[in-house]
Design a protein around this motif. Structure first.
Motif, PDB file in Angstrom:
ATOM      1  N   MET A   1      42.907  47.261  40.356  1.00 40.75           N
ATOM      2  CA  MET A   1      43.463  46.044  40.952  1.00 40.75           C
ATOM      3  C   MET A   1      43.171  45.989  42.456  1.00 40.75           C
ATOM      4  O   MET A   1      42.903  44.927  43.012  1.00 40.75           O
ATOM      5  N   ASP A   2      43.206  47.154  43.093  1.00 38.60           N
ATOM      6  CA  ASP A   2      42.862  47.189  44.528  1.00 38.60           C
ATOM      7  C   ASP A   2      41.402  46.769  44.739  1.00 38.60           C
ATOM      8  O   ASP A   2      41.088  46.051  45.695  1.00 38.60           O
ATOM      9  N   ALA A   3      40.514  47.236  43.843  1.00 36.02           N
ATOM     10  CA  ALA A   3      39.097  46.868  43.957  1.00 36.02           C
ATOM     11  C   ALA A   3      38.912  45.369  43.744  1.00 36.02           C
ATOM     12  O   ALA A   3      38.143  44.713  44.456  1.00 36.02           O
ATOM     13  N   LEU A   4      39.636  44.803  42.774  1.00 36.52           N
ATOM     14  CA  LEU A   4      39.553  43.359  42.540  1.00 36.52           C
ATOM     15  C   LEU A   4      40.101  42.587  43.736  1.00 36.52           C
ATOM     16  O   LEU A   4      39.544  41.556  44.138  1.00 36.52           O
ATOM     17  N   ARG A   5      41.159  43.112  44.320  1.00 33.60           N
ATOM     18  CA  ARG A   5      41.759  42.455  45.493  1.00 33.60           C
ATOM     19  C   ARG A   5      40.758  42.422  46.648  1.00 33.60           C
ATOM     20  O   ARG A   5      40.665  41.436  47.391  1.00 33.60           O
ATOM     21  N   GLU A   6      39.978  43.511  46.803  1.00 33.66           N
ATOM     22  CA  GLU A   6      38.950  43.557  47.847  1.00 33.66           C
ATOM     23  C   GLU A   6      37.916  42.460  47.632  1.00 33.66           C
ATOM     24  O   GLU A   6      37.513  41.756  48.567  1.00 33.66           O
ATOM     25  N   VAL A   7      37.456  42.307  46.372  1.00 34.35           N
ATOM     26  CA  VAL A   7      36.461  41.281  46.058  1.00 34.35           C
ATOM     27  C   VAL A   7      37.040  39.892  46.317  1.00 34.35           C
ATOM     28  O   VAL A   7      36.381  39.019  46.893  1.00 34.35           O
ATOM     29  N   ALA A   8      38.292  39.687  45.908  1.00 35.83           N
ATOM     30  CA  ALA A   8      38.933  38.384  46.098  1.00 35.83           C
ATOM     31  C   ALA A   8      39.034  38.036  47.580  1.00 35.83           C
ATOM     32  O   ALA A   8      38.700  36.914  47.999  1.00 35.83           O
ATOM     33  N   GLU A   9      39.492  38.997  48.381  1.00 35.68           N
ATOM     34  CA  GLU A   9      39.662  38.730  49.812  1.00 35.68           C
ATOM     35  C   GLU A   9      38.318  38.511  50.499  1.00 35.68           C
ATOM     36  O   GLU A   9      38.197  37.675  51.400  1.00 35.68           O
ATOM     37  N   ALA A  10      37.282  39.245  50.052  1.00 41.65           N
ATOM     38  CA  ALA A  10      35.953  39.056  50.630  1.00 41.65           C
ATOM     39  C   ALA A  10      35.391  37.677  50.297  1.00 41.65           C
ATOM     40  O   ALA A  10      34.537  37.153  51.005  1.00 41.65           O
ATOM     41  N   SER A  11      35.899  37.088  49.197  1.00 40.35           N
ATOM     42  CA  SER A  11      35.443  35.757  48.783  1.00 40.35           C
ATOM     43  C   SER A  11      36.338  34.650  49.330  1.00 40.35           C
ATOM     44  O   SER A  11      36.118  33.477  49.027  1.00 40.35           O
ATOM     45  N   GLY A  12      37.365  35.020  50.103  1.00 39.36           N
ATOM     46  CA  GLY A  12      38.235  34.019  50.701  1.00 39.36           C
ATOM     47  C   GLY A  12      39.443  33.662  49.865  1.00 39.36           C
ATOM     48  O   GLY A  12      40.110  32.644  50.110  1.00 39.36           O
ATOM     49  N   PHE A  13      39.794  34.496  48.878  1.00 37.28           N
ATOM     50  CA  PHE A  13      40.943  34.223  48.017  1.00 37.28           C
ATOM     51  C   PHE A  13      41.955  35.359  48.153  1.00 37.28           C
ATOM     52  O   PHE A  13      41.726  36.345  48.865  1.00 37.28           O
ATOM     53  N   SER A  14      43.059  35.241  47.469  1.00 37.97           N
ATOM     54  CA  SER A  14      44.100  36.264  47.571  1.00 37.97           C
ATOM     55  C   SER A  14      44.644  36.609  46.199  1.00 37.97           C
ATOM     56  O   SER A  14      44.666  35.772  45.290  1.00 37.97           O
ATOM     57  N   LEU A  15      45.070  37.857  46.064  1.00 42.95           N
ATOM     58  CA  LEU A  15      45.733  38.337  44.857  1.00 42.95           C
ATOM     59  C   LEU A  15      46.967  39.097  45.317  1.00 42.95           C
ATOM     60  O   LEU A  15      46.862  40.079  46.040  1.00 42.95           O
ATOM     61  N   ALA A  16      48.123  38.604  44.906  1.00 47.22           N
ATOM     62  CA  ALA A  16      49.390  39.164  45.386  1.00 47.22           C
ATOM     63  C   ALA A  16      49.489  40.652  45.065  1.00 47.22           C
ATOM     64  O   ALA A  16      48.969  41.131  44.069  1.00 47.22           O
ATOM     65  N   LYS A  17      50.187  41.365  45.956  1.00 52.14           N
ATOM     66  CA  LYS A  17      50.360  42.807  45.800  1.00 52.14           C
ATOM     67  C   LYS A  17      51.851  43.146  45.821  1.00 52.14           C
ATOM     68  O   LYS A  17      52.656  42.390  46.348  1.00 52.14           O
ATOM     69  N   GLY A  18      52.204  44.263  45.221  1.00 53.00           N
ATOM     70  CA  GLY A  18      53.579  44.730  45.303  1.00 53.00           C
ATOM     71  C   GLY A  18      54.512  44.094  44.304  1.00 53.00           C
ATOM     72  O   GLY A  18      55.709  43.987  44.546  1.00 53.00           O
ATOM     73  N   GLN A  19      53.997  43.633  43.170  1.00 54.07           N
ATOM     74  CA  GLN A  19      54.848  43.078  42.133  1.00 54.07           C
ATOM     75  C   GLN A  19      54.310  43.496  40.776  1.00 54.07           C
ATOM     76  O   GLN A  19      53.179  43.959  40.661  1.00 54.07           O
ATOM     77  N   VAL A  20      55.143  43.357  39.750  1.00 50.21           N
ATOM     78  CA  VAL A  20      54.706  43.705  38.401  1.00 50.21           C
ATOM     79  C   VAL A  20      53.567  42.760  38.013  1.00 50.21           C
ATOM     80  O   VAL A  20      53.728  41.542  38.035  1.00 50.21           O
TER      81      VAL A  20
END
Length: 750
Positions: free
Chosen positions: A485-504
């Motif tokens: 999920m951290d790796a996907l979050r990196e890709v999302a942020e590099a593409s200008g999007f966000s994936l929430a962290k710290g929740q189920v």
């Protein structure tokens, strides 16, 4: 027991019973049932957090201990000549326990680096903690090689066709089996490992590697997929007779239809829907799903059953199918052909106006398909352009199916399963096996309709067998790991999007990300990256839920012609409802966990073979276009180079790190990027590129690319004296290996 054990009692029991560490074993030992299992789960989690026990693959063991059967590596002998072993898997802090190997008469001689499967016994000694006895030596079977034979005066060499293989094999004159230069051969290692080329003997000659339809044959041999039925299995299938009506329910007047691809070779599911006339369910629907009754023909312990279990599933290639069952069954007696009586196991499901399933009923029946339809014509009919045979079914069959699907979509939207949209490639072949074109399959609502009804039926099967307390194989899909999920979050942020962290994590969070990217240039990238972040689904007799479908309970029920897991579920339904003597056998139940692993492995084997075949066909298709330029997007970054997915065909090619430029590139695994030491050029997933095809090798499926532009710009020059400018290779500098093969084959035939 009337009360729960203490954590110390649980820890002690786990230590004393290392071979029985599953939660169900612990619950059984202490008599824990029902709701008390939830409290047991909490206590085990606390023990794990405290470091008292560790969990591995759903089993618990004492912290710092090893399971009774373990994969081990042999260490060099000590000064006394004793052999000690090291566990191949050790994830705890500190050094692993010391293990002494205790040989017995007849054991092979072991040396440093050998790998074994060993049975451990704990001992109370100062010098070491375990003694190990050999179960079997790993890797002791001959290594198999698939490659191109190169004839020489004293025999020849084999050039492996695996993409990653970089060593050749020597074949002595007496071990060539008459193979000719340029032939595709199967061989096995012979003799001990020595300096120089390893030795091999040819075991099978497979013909011209560039010949028609050789591509799937390569994959079949390379992955060890059984593609020939033993005579005894074929005889058993040929002796099968059409199923009698017996005590089955008569569904022959129900206008069930099959809806499949236009080139489908078997039909194992049929559907029908109608409005529910019950006033208590206003606006609701009745959905029928009928599945071929394979359990009637494939009895537990029969030759057909053993062969089907070994195969696990059918394997599909562009030019052929390697079926799980012989054609007498898969193409005839078990296939729900139009206008023919066929035995089935069916489920009648009641949906409310919002598409939620409120009840279901399973039955064993006899059906007669009203029509064998394909997706395209059904969608045309639903869109107001029916052909003559769909026009006759429009009001009675097709329109009610779509009405029920519209309701089911509402329930699906609430459930929020993972909504990936990935184009599926379709390779079009000529009669001679040559690739004519590579298209992307159209995806209609007709496809989604069938998928949704199959999911509903699969859920109903899992719920029914749970209610009946019958063993079964669940389809399990666990949630992705935090690292992925951290790796996907990196890709999302590099593409200008966000994936929430710290929740189920829920599928709704991933769907929100995919929705943000929809219609943008990063749409396909984020769909692919999300798919890669998922764990692989598998089969298991315990229910761990299905993350991707957002379902608590899921089993495969709808394709017993091509999946052994579904046959097990059918047998469980037969046993649970007392429909006959062809239900689950005692042996089926005893081997359920072993079966789950075997068919999960077989599924992965088929997926790998299908993927390799697609790669080879794509390389063959592109081999005439070496030197051409293509647009694409970076789909992967590794230390050794960059992977690019080409827009036109969806093919994946590699830009080797050595060809990115003359400067040194630093690889960052966390961000999946390469950074130039001189220019600071950063290359990462998702960037648009223009590439030139440098090599296309059909026999391996490999594509090698040169990078021309990155995000629309030419590559920067390195600093003076520190690498110079980027200089891609000229097209044709490295001739494709397949052309050499073809020339040599032609020469030997003259």
């Amino acid at each position: 027991m009337n009360q729960l054990p203490t954590k110390d009692q649980i820890r002690q029991w786990i230590a004393e019973n290392p071979a029985q560490g599953a939660k169900r074993d612990i619950a059984k030992a202490f008599g824990i049932k029902g709701a008390a299992r939830i409290e047991l789960k909490r206590m085990l989690r606390e023990l794990e957090d405290e470091g008292g026990v560790v969990r591995k693959r759903r089993t618990y063991r004492e912290a710092g201990s090893l399971p009774p059967v373990t994969l081990l590596t042999v260490l060099p002998p000590d000064a006394a000549g004793d052999l000690f072993l090291r566990p191949m898997e050790w994830e705890e802090e500190g050094a692993p326990p010391r293990i002494l190997f205790i040989p017995k008469k007849g054991d092979p001689a072991l040396g440093a680096g050998d790998k074994i499967l060993g049975r451990l016994a704990k001992v109370d000694l100062d010098d070491y903690e375990y003694e190990a006895r050999l179960i079997r030596q790993l890797g002791s079977n001959p290594v198999k090689i698939l490659g191109i034979f190169r004839a020489e005066a004293e025999g020849g060499r084999i050039v492996p066709i695996d993409k990653g293989a970089d060593k050749e094999w020597r074949v002595g004159r007496d071990f060539t089996e008459g193979a000719k230069d340029g032939e595709l051969v199967e061989a096995e290692q012979m003799g001990p490992k020595r300096l120089g080329l390893p030795q091999a003997r040819i075991t099978a000659r497979l013909g011209d590697p560039m010949g028609p339809r050789a591509v799937s044959l390569i994959a079949i041999h390379q992955h060890g997929i059984p593609d020939r039925f033993p005579d005894a299995v074929l005889a058993e299938a040929d002796a099968a007779k059409p199923a009698p009506m017996g005590k089955r329910e008569d569904l022959r007047d129900l206008p069930l239809v099959t809806i499949d691809p236009s080139d489908a070779r078997d039909h194992d599911d049929a559907v029908f829907a109608e409005a529910d006339t019950d006033p208590a369910n206003a606006g609701g629907h009745i959905v029928w799903v009928a599945i071929a009754d394979v359990a009637h023909y494939v009895r537990p312990g029969s030759k057909l059953d053993r062969e089907a279990r070994k195969r696990g599933n059918s394997t599909y290639f562009p030019d052929r199918v390697v079926p799980m069952l012989p054609d007498t069954l898969s193409g005839d007696l078990c296939s729900l052909h139009e206008g023919v009586d066929r035995p089935c196991i069916a489920v009648r499901m009641k949906l409310d106006a919002e598409g939620a399933k409120i009840s279901h009923r399973f039955l064993r029946g006899m059906m007669r398909s009203a029509a064998s339809l394909h997706y395209g014509e059904v969608q045309e009919a639903a869109d107001g352009r029916p052909n003559p045979r769909c026009a006759a079914l429009l009001d009675r069959v097709i329109t009610p199916l779509y009405a029920a699907y519209e309701a089911a979509k509402k329930a699906r939207a609430i459930r929020q399963p993972l909504d990936l949209e990935l184009p599926e490639r379709k390779i079009i072949l000529s009669d001679a096996g040559k690739v004519l074109s590579v298209d992307f399959r159209e995806r209609f609502d007709a496809h989604k309709l069938i998928e949704e009804f199959m999911i509903l039926a699969n859920v109903a099967a899992a719920e029914e067998l749970t209610r009946l307390k019958k063993p079964l194989l669940f389809r399990v899909h666990e949630e992705p790991s935090a690292d992925k999920m951290d790796a996907l979050r990196e890709v999302a942020e590099a593409s200008g999007f966000s994936l929430a962290k710290g929740q189920v994590l829920k599928t709704a969070h991933l769907n929100r990300l995919l929705s943000q990217a929809q219609g943008t240039e990063f749409d396909e990238l984020l769909n692919i990256s999300t798919l890669r972040s998922m764990t692989q689904a598998y089969y298991h007799p315990q229910n761990y839920g299905h993350f991707g479908l957002a379902l608590r309970s899921y089993a495969h029920f709808t394709s017993p012609i091509r999946r052994y897991s579904d046959l097990i579920v059918h047998r469980a339904l037969v046993s649970g409802h007392g429909w006959g003597d062809d239900g689950l056998s005692a042996q089926d139940i005893e081997a359920l966990e072993e079966t789950a692993k075997q068919i999960s492995d077989a599924e992965r084997r088929s997926m790998a073979a299908e993927r390799d075949t697609t790669d080879r066909y794509l390389a063959a298709y592109l081999s005439d276009r070496v030197g051409a330029e293509f647009a694409g997007r970076i789909s992967g970054v590794q230390r050794f180079g960059v992977f690019v997915k080409l827009d036109e065909t969806g093919a994946d090619g590699l830009i080797p790190i050595r060809d990115l430029g003359r400067e040194f590139f630093h690889y960052d695994q966390d961000s999946q990027t390469l950074m130039g030491a001189d220019t600071g050029l950063t290359i990462g997933i998702g960037q648009r590129v223009t590439v030139r095809l440098a090599e296309a090798t059909p026999v391996t499926g490999g594509l090698v690319l040169d990078l021309l532009t990155l995000d629309g710009s030419a590559l920067p020059q390195g600093k003076p004296g520190k690498g110079g400018r980027y200089a891609p290779r000229k097209p044709g500098k490295f001739a494709p290996r397949d052309r050499k093969i073809k020339r040599k084959v032609e020469r030997t035939r003259r």
